[in-house]
Design an enzyme around this catalytic site. Structure first.
Site, PDB file in Angstrom:
ATOM      1  N   LYS A 199       0.796  -1.256  -0.237  1.00  0.00           N
ATOM      2  CA  LYS A 199      -0.220   0.188   0.058  1.00  0.00           C
ATOM      3  C   LYS A 199       0.780   1.079  -0.136  1.00  0.00           C
ATOM      4  O   LYS A 199       1.482   1.627   1.149  1.00  0.00           O
ATOM      5  CB  LYS A 199      -0.885   0.034   1.343  1.00  0.00           C
ATOM      6  CG  LYS A 199      -2.193   0.702   1.140  1.00  0.00           C
ATOM      7  CD  LYS A 199      -2.195   2.112   0.729  1.00  0.00           C
ATOM      8  CE  LYS A 199      -1.816   3.003   1.957  1.00  0.00           C
ATOM      9  NZ  LYS A 199      -1.408   4.441   1.837  1.00  0.00           N
ATOM     10  N   GLY A 251       7.206   5.262   7.798  1.00  0.00           N
ATOM     11  CA  GLY A 251       6.249   6.528   7.683  1.00  0.00           C
ATOM     12  C   GLY A 251       6.551   6.966   9.179  1.00  0.00           C
ATOM     13  O   GLY A 251       7.507   7.016   9.670  1.00  0.00           O
ATOM     14  N   SER A 252       5.453   7.898   9.435  1.00  0.00           N
ATOM     15  CA  SER A 252       5.698   8.642  10.703  1.00  0.00           C
ATOM     16  C   SER A 252       5.706   8.025  11.980  1.00  0.00           C
ATOM     17  O   SER A 252       5.061   6.716  12.033  1.00  0.00           O
ATOM     18  CB  SER A 252       4.575   9.890  10.316  1.00  0.00           C
ATOM     19  OG  SER A 252       3.388   9.197  10.814  1.00  0.00           O
ATOM     20  N   THR A 253       6.139   8.467  12.930  1.00  0.00           N
ATOM     21  CA  THR A 253       6.197   7.732  14.201  1.00  0.00           C
ATOM     22  C   THR A 253       4.531   7.424  14.657  1.00  0.00           C
ATOM     23  O   THR A 253       4.349   6.375  15.363  1.00  0.00           O
ATOM     24  CB  THR A 253       6.986   8.541  15.117  1.00  0.00           C
ATOM     25  OG1 THR A 253       8.392   8.408  15.020  1.00  0.00           O
ATOM     26  CG2 THR A 253       7.047   8.006  16.613  1.00  0.00           C
ATOM     27  N   GLU A 254       3.868   8.590  14.574  1.00  0.00           N
ATOM     28  CA  GLU A 254       2.334   8.640  15.012  1.00  0.00           C
ATOM     29  C   GLU A 254       1.782   7.486  14.324  1.00  0.00           C
ATOM     30  O   GLU A 254       0.962   6.785  15.045  1.00  0.00           O
ATOM     31  CB  GLU A 254       1.600  10.025  14.680  1.00  0.00           C
ATOM     32  CG  GLU A 254       1.793  10.940  15.701  1.00  0.00           C
ATOM     33  CD  GLU A 254       3.303  11.186  16.093  1.00  0.00           C
ATOM     34  OE1 GLU A 254       4.221  11.290  15.179  1.00  0.00           O
ATOM     35  OE2 GLU A 254       3.848  10.912  17.385  1.00  0.00           O
ATOM     36  N   GLY A 256       3.218   4.852  12.931  1.00  0.00           N
ATOM     37  CA  GLY A 256       3.639   3.684  13.048  1.00  0.00           C
ATOM     38  C   GLY A 256       3.293   3.022  14.734  1.00  0.00           C
ATOM     39  O   GLY A 256       3.212   2.087  14.863  1.00  0.00           O
ATOM     40  N   GLU A 273       9.615   1.234  10.510  1.00  0.00           N
ATOM     41  CA  GLU A 273      11.035   2.356  10.065  1.00  0.00           C
ATOM     42  C   GLU A 273      10.482   3.814  10.153  1.00  0.00           C
ATOM     43  O   GLU A 273       9.486   4.141   9.396  1.00  0.00           O
ATOM     44  CB  GLU A 273      11.383   2.266   8.711  1.00  0.00           C
ATOM     45  CG  GLU A 273      12.159   0.937   8.656  1.00  0.00           C
ATOM     46  CD  GLU A 273      13.387   0.778   9.281  1.00  0.00           C
ATOM     47  OE1 GLU A 273      13.987   1.909   9.870  1.00  0.00           O
ATOM     48  OE2 GLU A 273      14.175  -0.089   9.368  1.00  0.00           O
ATOM     49  N   CYS A 307      14.235  11.051   6.195  1.00  0.00           N
ATOM     50  CA  CYS A 307      14.182  10.531   7.540  1.00  0.00           C
ATOM     51  C   CYS A 307      15.345  10.743   8.426  1.00  0.00           C
ATOM     52  O   CYS A 307      15.195  10.969   9.785  1.00  0.00           O
ATOM     53  CB  CYS A 307      13.615   9.085   7.871  1.00  0.00           C
ATOM     54  SG  CYS A 307      14.601   7.894   6.776  1.00  0.00           S
ATOM     55  N   GLU A 403       9.850  16.536  13.962  1.00  0.00           N
ATOM     56  CA  GLU A 403      10.278  16.219  12.691  1.00  0.00           C
ATOM     57  C   GLU A 403       9.768  17.338  11.955  1.00  0.00           C
ATOM     58  O   GLU A 403       8.579  17.503  11.537  1.00  0.00           O
ATOM     59  CB  GLU A 403       9.971  14.860  12.352  1.00  0.00           C
ATOM     60  CG  GLU A 403      10.505  14.406  11.168  1.00  0.00           C
ATOM     61  CD  GLU A 403      10.300  12.880  10.568  1.00  0.00           C
ATOM     62  OE1 GLU A 403       9.169  12.659  10.917  1.00  0.00           O
ATOM     63  OE2 GLU A 403      10.948  12.286  10.215  1.00  0.00           O
TER      64      GLU A 403
HETATM   65  P1  NAD Z   1       2.626   8.619   7.248  1.00  0.00           P
HETATM   66  O1  NAD Z   1       2.892   7.907   8.494  1.00  0.00           O
HETATM   67  O2  NAD Z   1       1.766   9.706   7.097  1.00  0.00           O
HETATM   68  O3  NAD Z   1       2.118   7.693   6.109  1.00  0.00           O
HETATM   69  C1  NAD Z   1       2.843   6.486   5.866  1.00  0.00           C
HETATM   70  C2  NAD Z   1       2.089   5.518   4.996  1.00  0.00           C
HETATM   71  O4  NAD Z   1       0.955   5.033   6.082  1.00  0.00           O
HETATM   72  C3  NAD Z   1       1.097   5.840   3.895  1.00  0.00           C
HETATM   73  O5  NAD Z   1       1.013   4.968   3.000  1.00  0.00           O
HETATM   74  C4  NAD Z   1      -0.130   6.251   4.443  1.00  0.00           C
HETATM   75  O6  NAD Z   1      -1.407   5.928   3.735  1.00  0.00           O
HETATM   76  C5  NAD Z   1      -0.280   5.109   5.514  1.00  0.00           C
HETATM   77  N1  NAD Z   1      -1.013   5.168   6.759  1.00  0.00           N
HETATM   78  C6  NAD Z   1      -1.427   6.327   7.622  1.00  0.00           C
HETATM   79  N2  NAD Z   1      -2.455   6.046   8.321  1.00  0.00           N
HETATM   80  C7  NAD Z   1      -2.193   4.921   8.540  1.00  0.00           C
HETATM   81  C8  NAD Z   1      -2.883   3.870   9.418  1.00  0.00           C
HETATM   82  N3  NAD Z   1      -3.637   4.209  10.469  1.00  0.00           N
HETATM   83  N4  NAD Z   1      -2.760   2.706   9.407  1.00  0.00           N
HETATM   84  C9  NAD Z   1      -2.016   1.990   8.132  1.00  0.00           C
HETATM   85  N5  NAD Z   1      -1.444   2.856   7.232  1.00  0.00           N
HETATM   86  C10 NAD Z   1      -1.502   4.144   7.380  1.00  0.00           C
HETATM   87  O7  NAD Z   1       4.053   9.081   6.706  1.00  0.00           O
HETATM   88  P2  NAD Z   1       4.404  10.043   5.356  1.00  0.00           P
HETATM   89  O8  NAD Z   1       4.315  11.376   5.622  1.00  0.00           O
HETATM   90  O9  NAD Z   1       3.915   9.661   4.079  1.00  0.00           O
HETATM   91  O10 NAD Z   1       5.892   9.811   5.485  1.00  0.00           O
HETATM   92  C11 NAD Z   1       7.035  10.712   5.819  1.00  0.00           C
HETATM   93  C12 NAD Z   1       7.321   9.929   7.419  1.00  0.00           C
HETATM   94  O11 NAD Z   1       8.016   8.658   6.930  1.00  0.00           O
HETATM   95  C13 NAD Z   1       8.431  10.780   8.109  1.00  0.00           C
HETATM   96  O12 NAD Z   1       8.114  10.749   9.487  1.00  0.00           O
HETATM   97  C14 NAD Z   1       9.752  10.277   7.746  1.00  0.00           C
HETATM   98  O13 NAD Z   1      10.697  10.334   8.845  1.00  0.00           O
HETATM   99  C15 NAD Z   1       9.241   8.680   7.638  1.00  0.00           C
HETATM  100  N6  NAD Z   1      10.212   7.791   7.101  1.00  0.00           N
HETATM  101  C16 NAD Z   1      10.994   7.067   7.843  1.00  0.00           C
HETATM  102  C17 NAD Z   1      11.876   6.120   7.231  1.00  0.00           C
HETATM  103  C18 NAD Z   1      12.827   5.424   7.687  1.00  0.00           C
HETATM  104  O14 NAD Z   1      13.414   4.291   7.240  1.00  0.00           O
HETATM  105  N7  NAD Z   1      12.893   5.348   9.110  1.00  0.00           N
HETATM  106  C19 NAD Z   1      12.033   6.354   5.615  1.00  0.00           C
HETATM  107  C20 NAD Z   1      11.487   7.213   4.918  1.00  0.00           C
HETATM  108  C21 NAD Z   1      10.438   7.917   5.671  1.00  0.00           C
END
Ligand code: NAD
Length: 500
Positions: A199, A251-254, A256, A273, A307, A403
């Site tokens: 996804k 994705g984001s910590t929240e 995650g 991650e 990130c 962040e």
């Molecule tokens: P995000 O958490 O908003 O979204 C990431 C993904 O999660 C998207 O596909 C989104 O549709 C999905 N999503 C949103 N809510 C969900 C839920 N409740 N259940 C399941 N899936 C859900 O993050 P973003 O804004 O797309 O990405 C930026 C973030 O990613 C930053 O915090 C960045 O630091 C992090 N990031 C981390 C790494 C790493 O390897 N540590 C690498 C790249 C980006």
């Protein structure tokens, strides 16, 4: 279409790209699928224009995708040898390179990033990543174990472990490196023998959809890689699906944390991650000639939307004034404009929503008392934010703790090693960090004290497929890359054999 030279502007949008943008489709069970609940819009960050309309997956589509992945697991894919999986993965890597220019242009169009970054990272490094992981498919192994079981008397035992694919993997990816993040998850999962439902982020689903077409073209059995598109609700439906055996999320910590809670409710393995707020520590004895790469790659790579971006600079007092003056000069001269021109190092942010988030973080920093050092202006059309450096941000302020994920960094002076290590570690994140010094003794003394999954020395922000990658603290759970990445997708089964 063969990939262009990294620093060459495309002469125009490739015909294959224009064709693909007309009607991108989900791939479920090897078939193109339109979805039942309509389409959502994807925009070009360079000018805000509508780029494509993409199917919004329903819960039924998620069900179908998981069922297709499960059927593939129980079908020919589950029977395939490691060598056969290697062969298919190598074919996929070749196809990614063969269609490299199309994928690179699609990525720049949907994400806004430099075409140079799209070519080098999204395409070429993704192909290399698949090749690297393909090699592990034939090297999965367990152990034979000496056991001391004493009952019933006279019976002998020997034991061994088998490594088995965990099953259907739900892979959820962010928008900052869309194709590369998808590959970081799909490649080790396939090497381990798993199947995947991916996804991608709603802002940038296009290269993942095209990737799924290439998976089909490479000859993988139907259902091995499925892609469902839509927002967080689609991701959440996938995470809680009973047919999913393993979740991997970037994705984001929240988000995650929410995914982690659901995974624990269902007692499912999960790799996370998450976000970062990386410190870059510049000591008096550093090679000041490295300030260029420290800035361009360490802080502003992908317009700060990485990130591991060096969002907090700590500069030792002896070089502080000189380093700050140099940094200001470098940053104010970084060319800003559309990613299709590879000369531009600062590109539009991914979306209007993210542009607003970064602009608000800058305004909040100023109202909290930090001093902005630059007064650059951003183009009015497109989702641009001009790069900014701040001095005087308070240690507990939002600018130092949260962040921003954009072209923004704070600069703080320090005197001693102990002082700077305490400041560097004073955040909830722990993904990346860097130490800049010519003194190997100092560096080796400090590495163990830095709370981060990766510590770069005289470099920053450059991962490698063979180097474990992941976060301490709230930056995540588990590691990607290297041989260990495969373990994320394998279960260990102990087999105990009794004989007399
Ligand atoms: P995000 O958490 O908003 O979204 C990431 C993904 O999660 C998207 O596909 C989104 O549709 C999905 N999503 C949103 N809510 C969900 C839920 N409740 N259940 C399941 N899936 C859900 O993050 P973003 O804004 O797309 O990405 C930026 C973030 O990613 C930053 O915090 C960045 O630091 C992090 N990031 C981390 C790494 C790493 O390897 N540590 C690498 C790249 C980006």
């Amino acid at each position: 279409m063969r990939i262009g030279a990294p620093d060459q502007a495309p002469s125009g949008i490739a015909a294959e790209v224009s064709y693909f943008l007309k009607a991108p489709k989900m791939i479920i069970g090897g078939a193109a699928h339109d979805g039942e609940t309509g389409r959502f819009e994807v925009f070009n960050p360079a000018d805000g224009s509508l780029l494509a309309q993409v199917p919004e997956a329903s819960e039924a589509d998620v069900d179908r995708a998981v069922a297709a992945a499960r059927a593939a697991m129980e079908g020919p894919w589950g029977e395939m040898s490691g060598a056969a999986r290697t062969g298919l993965m190598l074919k996929l890597a070749d196809l990614i390179e063969a269609q490299g220019e199309e994928l690179a242009q699609l990525e720049t169009l949907e994400n806004g990033k430099s075409i140079m970054m799209s070519r080098l990272i999204e395409v070429l490094s993704s192909a290399e990543y698949i090749r690297y992981m393909a090699g592990w498919a034939t090297k999965i192994r367990g152990e034979t174990l000496d056991v001391s079981i004493a009952i019933p008397p006279g019976t002998k035992y020997t034991a061994f472990t088998r490594k088995e694919p965990v099953g259907v993997v739900a892979a959820i990816t962010p928008w900052n490196f869309p194709l590369n993040m998808a590959v970081w998850k799909i490649a080790p999962a396939l090497a381990a023998g798993c199947t995947v439902v991916l996804k991608p982020a709603e802002e940038t689903p296009l290269t993942s959809l095209r990737l799924a077409e290439l998976v089909r073209e490479a000859g993988f059995p139907d259902g091995v890689v499925n892609v469902v598109t839509g927002g967080g609700a689609v991701g959440a439906a996938l995470v809680r699906h009973p047919g999913v055996s393993k979740i991997t999320f970037t994705g984001s910590t929240e988000t995650g944390k929410a995914i982690g809670v659901q995974a624990m409710k269902d007692v499912k393995p999960v790799t996370l991650e998450l976000g970062g707020k990386a410190p870059m520590v510049l000591f008096d004895d550093m090679d000041l000639g490295l300030l260029g790469p420290a800035t361009g790659i360490g802080i502003f790579l992908n317009t700060g939307q990485t990130c591991c971006a060096g969002a907090r600079l700590f500069i030792q007092r002896g070089i502080y004034d000189e380093a700050v003056a140099t940094l200001k000069g470098i940053v104010s001269s970084l060319p800003m404009g559309p990613g299709m021109d590879p000369a531009n190092q600062i590109n539009p942010l991914v979306s209007a929503k993210h542009q607003d988030h970064v602009s608000r973080a800058i305004a909040q920093g100023i109202s909290d008392g930090a001093t902005p050092l630059l007064d650059g202006a951003a183009p009015e059309t497109g989702y641009y934010v001009a790069p900014q450096l701040f001095e005087g941000a308070g240690p507990g302020s939002a600018l130092m703790q949260d962040e921003v994920f954009g072209p923004v960094a704070t600069i703080t002076p320090f005197d001693s090693e102990d002082e700077v290590i305490a400041m560097a570690n004073d955040v909830r994140y722990g993904l990346g960090a860097s130490l800049w010094s010519r003194d190997i003794n100092r560096v080796m003394r400090l590495v163990p004290k830095v709370q981060a999954g990766t510590v770069w020395i005289n470099s920053h922000n450059i991962p490698d497929q063979n180097m474990p990658f992941g976060g301490f603290k709230q930056s995540g759970l588990g590691r990607e890359h290297g041989s260990g990445a495969l373990d994320n997708y394998l279960e260990t089964k102990s087999v105990c054999v009794a004989y007399s």
